[in-house]
Design an enzyme around this catalytic site. Structure first.
Site, PDB file in Angstrom:
ATOM      1  N   GLY A   1      49.033  18.789  20.008  1.00  0.00           N
ATOM      2  CA  GLY A   1      49.043  20.251  20.038  1.00  0.00           C
ATOM      3  C   GLY A   1      49.504  20.770  21.392  1.00  0.00           C
TER       4      GLY A   1
ATOM      5  N   GLY B   1      49.485  24.105  22.165  1.00  0.00           N
ATOM      6  CA  GLY B   1      48.994  25.487  22.312  1.00  0.00           C
ATOM      7  C   GLY B   1      48.332  25.624  23.673  1.00  0.00           C
ATOM      8  N   PHE B   2      47.426  26.589  23.805  1.00  0.00           N
ATOM      9  CA  PHE B   2      46.791  26.816  25.107  1.00  0.00           C
ATOM     10  C   PHE B   2      46.038  25.587  25.593  1.00  0.00           C
ATOM     11  CE2 PHE B   2      46.948  31.308  23.619  1.00  0.00           C
ATOM     12  CZ  PHE B   2      47.745  31.787  24.639  1.00  0.00           C
TER      13      PHE B   2
ATOM     14  N   GLU C   1      44.394  45.277  14.919  1.00  0.00           N
ATOM     15  CA  GLU C   1      45.648  45.481  15.648  1.00  0.00           C
ATOM     16  C   GLU C   1      46.795  45.776  14.682  1.00  0.00           C
ATOM     17  OE1 GLU C   1      44.455  42.776  19.541  1.00  0.00           O
ATOM     18  OE2 GLU C   1      45.410  41.816  17.857  1.00  0.00           O
TER      19      GLU C   1
ATOM     20  N   ASP D   1      40.322  25.664  19.919  1.00  0.00           N
ATOM     21  CA  ASP D   1      39.747  26.236  18.695  1.00  0.00           C
ATOM     22  C   ASP D   1      39.129  25.192  17.773  1.00  0.00           C
ATOM     23  OD1 ASP D   1      40.592  28.699  19.499  1.00  0.00           O
ATOM     24  OD2 ASP D   1      41.866  29.099  17.755  1.00  0.00           O
TER      25      ASP D   1
ATOM     26  N   ALA E   1      41.505  32.339  23.467  1.00  0.00           N
ATOM     27  CA  ALA E   1      42.493  31.683  24.321  1.00  0.00           C
ATOM     28  C   ALA E   1      41.837  31.123  25.584  1.00  0.00           C
ATOM     29  CB  ALA E   1      43.584  32.681  24.679  1.00  0.00           C
TER      30      ALA E   1
END
Ligand SMILES: Cc1cc2nc3c(=O)[nH]c(=O)nc-3n(C[C@H](O)[C@H](O)[C@H](O)COP(=O)(O)OP(=O)(O)OC[C@H]3O[C@@H](n4cnc5c(N)ncnc54)[C@H](O)[C@@H]3O)c2cc1C
Length: 445
Positions: free
Chosen positions: A14, A16-17, A178, A316, A327
């Site tokens: 992964g 991601g962050f 949002e 996550d 995040a």
């Protein structure tokens, strides 16, 4: 056993962050890092809805993973989807796009695969109600939003026009809130004076939420402010409702008293739940690790899998003390996992201190000039919340060019209500229907 020639192999699943921060923590270590991701980009998920609504382009929220890690000379990027782990042989099995298998041996494994959208056992809803977790999702949603107004303009009758002008969002967390705010802004401002047969401002935006509040995680006061702001924008809130059916023409919901209601809506968007991707179950099978209800892996306080000190789970997909899927949790846990490997390589024998999350707060954007921010005792709403939101997101956006582009996109959207990134393709089946009502034209010679 490690020899002196082959560097220790660290495989990170992964980019991601969490994966990125793990790789960064290992930048100066004498290890060979392989970052495996099923996408070739690192995605800034918190701004997905801005890409979906046409404020930012896909390039402003997603950077090629290779470019982000180009100065990390000990890092190699592999485009593949991890499908299984052989914990005894210390091997990851992965599938390359288009076919073919890669096997990746490791000495240390950092799992940072994030979560995917969950439809609570109703995967059939996905065909009519896309979620928002990937860049493809955001572009699909952008297409659906702008297409709906186009289709309404050429609808055969009022009933059909109303259905195209009704947008239903399922899930009252930050993403649903949002998106709801964005669609009302598009309808009320962005598309102003662009259509001839309809007034886009008449578009209805319905937000369905199972609990009693939107943004429940922000506490009652901020949740109340957010609900008021949404209603002021014209979003219709349906709290305490569960969606029981979705099809191409709308959705059915049930309220707490068991009453069911059908709403006609040609655009339904799903932001209600998350679940772990299949590789988490494969890891659990391979290691005997436990999973929580959403499939996250339960980890030790040092983020390792019980009985497997060489496997760490971050971001996550890790389950530890109820930490939220944010995040900042992903960044801090990824960096911690990378540092733990670095300390082990440096031969530090002292057991690392347990992972401790430092809560820097959370924020949700509602509309132009309106956001809510919660950071410990500090609660901000309205314009000050919006300014804080801008600052936080700029600080964390990856890459100088992305930041510059985002500032430009936000300035244009704020000053003029227009959106620079509205281009999207329509599929063959939808375009002819819209063309049929236009004036007849001769074929090009
Ligand atoms: C729409 C949206 C809005 C959000 N807004 C906010 C916000 O305002 N503030 C906030 O703090 N958080 C927000 N979040 C949550 C935040 O984005 C996540 O907490 C964070 O991205 C988690 O990081 P991660 O590295 O664990 O997972 P991700 O960022 O999801 O990265 C996981 C990576 O793993 C890859 N992957 C998955 N499975 C495999 C596999 N089998 N093989 C190889 N690669 C794989 C994926 O392609 C992905 O690149 C938002 C999330 C979404 C979806």
């Amino acid at each position: 056993m490690q020899d002196h020639i082959t560097p220790r192999r660290v495989v990170i699943l992964g980019g991601g962050f969490a994966g990125l921060f793990a790789a960064r923590a290992l930048r100066k270590s004498p290890v060979a890092v392989t970052v495996v991701d099923r996408h070739a980009h690192h995605l800034f998920q918190p701004l997905l809805y801005q890409c979906a609504s046409g404020i930012l382009s896909e390039g402003q929220i997603a950077q090629p993973l290779r470019a982000v890690l180009r100065r990390h000379h000990n890092v190699r990027c592999v485009l593949a989807e991890a499908t299984d782990v052989d914990a005894d042989a210390r091997l990851v099995h992965a599938r390359r796009p288009g076919g073919g298998v890669v096997q990746l041996p490791y000495d240390d494994l950092i799992v940072a695969v994030g979560m995917r959208q969950s439809y609570f056992g109703h995967d059939e809803f996905a065909a009519h109600a896309p979620g928002m977790k990937t860049l493809d999702d955001a572009l699909d949603i952008r297409r659906r939003i702008y297409r709906a107004f186009e289709m309404a303009e050429t609808a055969a009758n009022d009933r059909e026009r109303k259905r195209w002008l009704t947008f239903a969002l399922v899930g009252g967390g930050p993403t649903g809130v949002e998106l709801a705010g964005q669609i009302r802004e598009i309808a009320g401002h962005t598309l102003d004076r662009e259509f001839r047969r309809l007034d886009p401002a008449h578009a209805r935006v319905l937000l369905f939420e199972g609990s009693d509040a939107v943004l429940g995680g922000f506490g009652p006061a901020l949740a109340h402010r957010a609900a008021r702001s949404l209603q002021h924008l014209g979003v219709e809130l349906h709290l305490g409702t569960r969606v029981t059916d979705i099809d191409a023409h709308g959705l059915t919901v049930r309220d707490r008293d068991g009453r069911t209601t059908r709403f006609g809506a040609r655009t339904v968007l799903w932001t209600a739940g998350v679940e772990a991707p299949p590789i988490a179950a494969a890891l659990a099978r391979a290691t005997g690790a436990e999973q929580d209800r959403a499939g996250r892996i339960l980890v030790e306080p040092d983020l390792t899998v019980p009985g497997r000190p060489e496997i760490r789970v971050t971001g996550d997909v890790m389950s530890l003390d109820g930490l939220p899927g944010l995040a900042e949790v992903a960044m801090q846990s990824g960096a911690y996992a990378g540092r733990s490997v670095r300390h082990a390589v440096e031969g530090r024998t002292k057991k690392p201190k347990p992972f401790k999350y430092v809560d820097l707060g959370s924020a949700a954007y509602i509309a132009r000039g309106r956001a809510v921010v919660k950071a410990g005792p500090v609660h901000l709403t309205g314009f000050t919340g919006w300014l804080a939101w801008l600052f936080i997101h700029l600080a964390f956006l990856t890459g100088f060019r992305s930041r510059l582009g985002a500032v430009l996109g936000w300035s244009v959207a704020f000053a003029t209500s227009s959106r620079r990134e509205r281009a999207c393709t329509m599929t063959d089946t939808e375009v002819p229907a819209a063309r049929a009502v236009g004036p007849k034209t001769s074929p090009p010679s």
